[in-house]
Design a protein around this motif. Structure first.
Motif, short mmCIF file in Angstrom:
data_model
loop_
_atom_site.label_atom_id
_atom_site.label_comp_id
_atom_site.label_asym_id
_atom_site.label_seq_id
_atom_site.Cartn_x
_atom_site.Cartn_y
_atom_site.Cartn_z
N ASP A 168 0.82 -1.21 0.00
CA ASP A 168 0.00 0.00 0.00
C ASP A 168 0.85 1.25 0.00
N ALA A 169 1.88 1.24 0.84
CA ALA A 169 2.77 2.40 0.89
C ALA A 169 3.47 2.59 -0.45
N ALA A 170 3.85 1.48 -1.07
CA ALA A 170 4.52 1.55 -2.37
C ALA A 170 3.59 2.19 -3.40
N ARG A 171 2.31 1.81 -3.35
CA ARG A 171 1.34 2.38 -4.30
C ARG A 171 1.22 3.88 -4.07
N LEU A 172 1.21 4.28 -2.81
CA LEU A 172 1.11 5.71 -2.49
C LEU A 172 2.34 6.48 -3.00
N MET A 173 3.47 5.77 -3.05
CA MET A 173 4.70 6.42 -3.53
C MET A 173 4.76 6.45 -5.06
N GLY A 174 3.69 5.98 -5.71
CA GLY A 174 3.66 6.05 -7.17
C GLY A 174 4.23 4.85 -7.87
#
Lengths: 406, 291
Positions: free
Chosen positions: B175-181
């Motif tokens: 999820d964090a990776a997705r938020l980082m683009g």
């Protein structure tokens, strides 16, 4: 809506996966799946049943060991054709009724029931593999139909565990322990004193061979320096072979089937084991040569039922007739199927009737019957006492080495 | 020098386990799925290599590359078709799907070409070299060389490239990776592609080394590689390599001391012991379960 979606999903999974595999398998030719059609065999002059002798053939025409069953069927067809052309048995033509048992025990029983009750055959050719023969033994005894297997080599096909004999079951081939004895005598002949055994632990066939080999080699004054085992489907044999090598055997006996043996031979040669290796009829397949490689197979031997290179005149005559009809060189199963029909025909002739009990008696009394796979007499356990052939692999081809009498 | 010979035997076997185990561990690391179809991708790789060599008469390296490329594509298709839509489903649903995909691949191959085994053509001369009394075949040296090259390449991709960085990030926290683009779907596909390519390479190497291939050949090596991955610490790339080699050597030792029939049992006893004593494996981190 959801249902439609699930269906679409399923279809897409299925399509995609078949595409993957289709792309891969597309290049393979579709030589598999050529099942022999069940036919009524040769034509009969008249429809009057008393003029025709029906012999049932309960064979593996499809399934796992289809090549065994269909080979026996071809050999039997040739024999029936020859006998009919020569006037049949006492003027009566033979009709071969083939039924496919799909290489399964339960189907073998069903096929035997069908042959006994619907086709009302005089005698039966039993399935090719021992397990399937055993599945038909009770039917044969119950309906008193003499039944002969061409290639069921396990001792318990004719002899039950309690020592009683299956009255109506006979065979054309020698039994497993005999091959082990022949191999042991051959090793002694080669001058090997210290031998090793590497057997397939997942097959009764291989374990039986290993036991009889060990007994005979010790009786000959030899010594088993190592006994190792593997299981079917193994691929890595190097660690065990390294172990065997350190014991310095002069000869290694490897009873098993070609799928593993091919790899064992290859890996043994890679490790520098160059002593003679020997096996039995389970090695007999063209796939063995592909797996092991021609060079690795040099200096290996097998015992078998017969060799198409045997110089004997009758054998060469059979090879020619077979090649003329089927356009291929006959293997041991073809020869055994052929012999089985002659074995039955001989008994019917001597019995002088198509009565089951009379034929059973004649089969049991067979003495010195000369056939392609050897001259034999039937012993009290319904096993033929006959010779085995030793073959040597030379550059990937089987070469006739010698014939060993019991 | 019998022990040296046995060590060579063990390392050759172990490097094949290691190559397959890498795919298991990478996929588990990124989506926490035990991809049971992985052993069958290995089988497909062996067959692709076989047909490439037998039909087009090409050498070992081109066959290896073709097999790796096609297996990478197959891996991505499996992921897109079967696993992607289960990303938010329960883990057990994904696991059962993986077993289903595995059976589907096995029996589709049997449907098209039958179950009979195939013998690999000889593509390279196999000479035995004698070192300190141990005979080492040139094929074992080749296996080891190819395995080492592929592992170095993998380390490079994971640690030095952008996609490798994305993979590590998604594995850490999707999820964090997705938020980082980071495009999580593409990263997961890339992981499947790399893991499947390694399985394809293992398939070709296996075929050349052991000669016999058949449609069910992936089942047991697949399970063994799974054991290797768990032993090394599932999710850890160096763990998979070490786990594979250790497993190969242990199996060889078990056969060498005369218990050849217990070899497969030994592998699974290791699995049970690891799961009881140290579920995180040799290299695994003792991560706390997120709630």
């Amino acid at each position: 809506m959801t249902e439609k979606k699930t269906l679409k999903r399923f279809a897409s999974v299925f399509l995609a996966s078949s595409l993957i595999v289709g792309a891969l398998a597309g290049c393979s030719s579709s030589e598999e799946g050529t099942t022999t059609t069940t036919s009524g065999g040769s034509s009969s002059g008249s429809s009057d049943s008393s003029e025709v002798i029906k012999i049932g053939a309960n064979l593996e025409l499809s399934g796992a060991v289809a090549s065994y069953g269909s080979s026996i069927g071809k050999g039997a067809e040739l024999a029936v054709e020859e006998i009919n052309a020569a006037g049949g048995i006492d003027g009566k033509q033979i009709e071969l009724v083939k039924v496919d048992n799909k290489s399964e025990n339960s189907e073998a029983t069903n096929a035997a029931i069908k042959l006994a009750t619907q086709d009302k055959v005089t005698a039966m050719i039993a399935p090719a593999t021992s397990g399937n023969v055993i599945a038909t033994a009770q039917i044969a005894n119950q309906y008193k139909i003499p039944t002969v297997t061409a290639s069921g080599t396990a001792p318990n096909v004719t002899e039950n565990e309690d020592g009683s004999i299956n009255d109506y079951v006979f065979r054309t081939c020698f039994i497993d322990p005999f091959q082990g004895i022949v191999a042991a005598n051959f090793a002694t002949e080669l001058g090997a004193k210290n031998v090793a055994i590497y057997a397939d632990n997942s097959s009764d066939y291989a374990k039986g061979l290993a036991a009889s080999f060990k007994q005979q080699i010790e009786a000959n004054g030899g010594k088993v320096v190592a006994e190792e085992a593997y299981v079917a489907k193994d691929v890595d044999f190097k660690s065990t072979l390294t172990n065997l090598k350190s014991k310095n055997p002069e000869f290694i006996f490897i009873p098993g089937y070609y799928e593993e043996v091919g790899l064992i031979v290859k890996q043994a040669r890679e490790l520098g084991i160059d002593v003679p290796l020997m096996g039995a009829d389970g090695w007999d397949s063209p796939t063995l040569v592909e797996l092991a490689g021609k060079d690795a197979l040099n200096n290996t031997f097998i015992t078998n039922h017969y060799s198409s290179q045997d110089p004997e005149e009758t054998i060469q005559g059979f090879v020619k007739a077979f090649e003329g009809k089927f356009n291929e060189s006959p293997n041991a199963f073809h020869a055994l199927g052929y012999d089985t029909v002659y074995f039955i025909a001989d008994a019917i002739k001597r019995a002088g009737s198509t009565d089951g009990e009379a034929i059973q008696k004649a089969l049991a009394e067979t003495t010195d019957l000369s056939l392609i796979t050897g001259t034999f007499s039937v012993d009290e356990k319904h096993n033929p006492v006959k010779s085995a052939t030793v073959l040597e692999y030379v550059d990937g081809n089987q070469k006739f080495n010698s014939k060993v009498n019991p | 020098m019998e022990w040296l010979q046995q060590l060579v035997n063990g390392i050759s076997l172990g490097s094949i386990y290691a190559l397959i185990a890498l795919g298991y561990t990478m996929v588990y690391g990124i989506i926490k799925l035990i991809n049971f179809a992985h052993g069958d991708v290995f089988m497909l790789g062996a067959f692709i290599g076989f047909y490439a060599i037998a039909r087009w008469d090409i050498g070992f390296i081109p066959a290896l590359i073709i097999s790796m490329l096609l297996c990478a594509i197959i891996g991505v298709i499996i992921e897109r078709v079967a696993y992607k839509r289960l990303r938010n489903a329960t883990r057990i649903a994904a696991l059962i799907t993986a077993i289903g995909v595995s059976l589907l691949i096995e029996y589709t191959v049997i449907f098209f070409r039958g179950a009979s085994p195939e013998a690999y053509p000889e593509v390279m001369a196999n000479k035995s070299i004698s070192i300190f009394g141990a005979s080492i075949s040139s094929q074992s040296i080749m296996i080891l060389a190819v395995t080492i090259v592929l592992m170095i390449l993998l380390q490079f991709i994971v640690h030095k490239t952008k996609i490798g960085k994305a993979m590590r990030a998604v594995s850490h926290d999707a999820d964090a990776a997705r938020l980082m683009g980071i495009n999580v779907d593409n990263t997961i596909s890339a992981t499947f592609a790399i893991g499947s390519a390694l399985a394809g390479a293992a398939g070709v190497i296996f075929g050349i080394y052991y000669t016999r291939i058949d449609p069910l050949m992936g089942v047991l090596p697949g399970l063994k590689a799974f054991v290797a991955a768990v032993l090394g610490g599932i999710g850890s790339i160096p763990g998979a390599m070490v786990g594979g080699l250790v497993l190969g050597v242990v199996e060889t030792i078990v056969s060498a001391i005369g218990y050849s029939l217990w070899r497969d049992a030994a592998a699974f006893v290791i699995l049970i012991l690891i799961l009881i004593l140290k579920p995180s494996g040799i290299f695994g981190k003792n991560a706390r379960e997120k709630v």
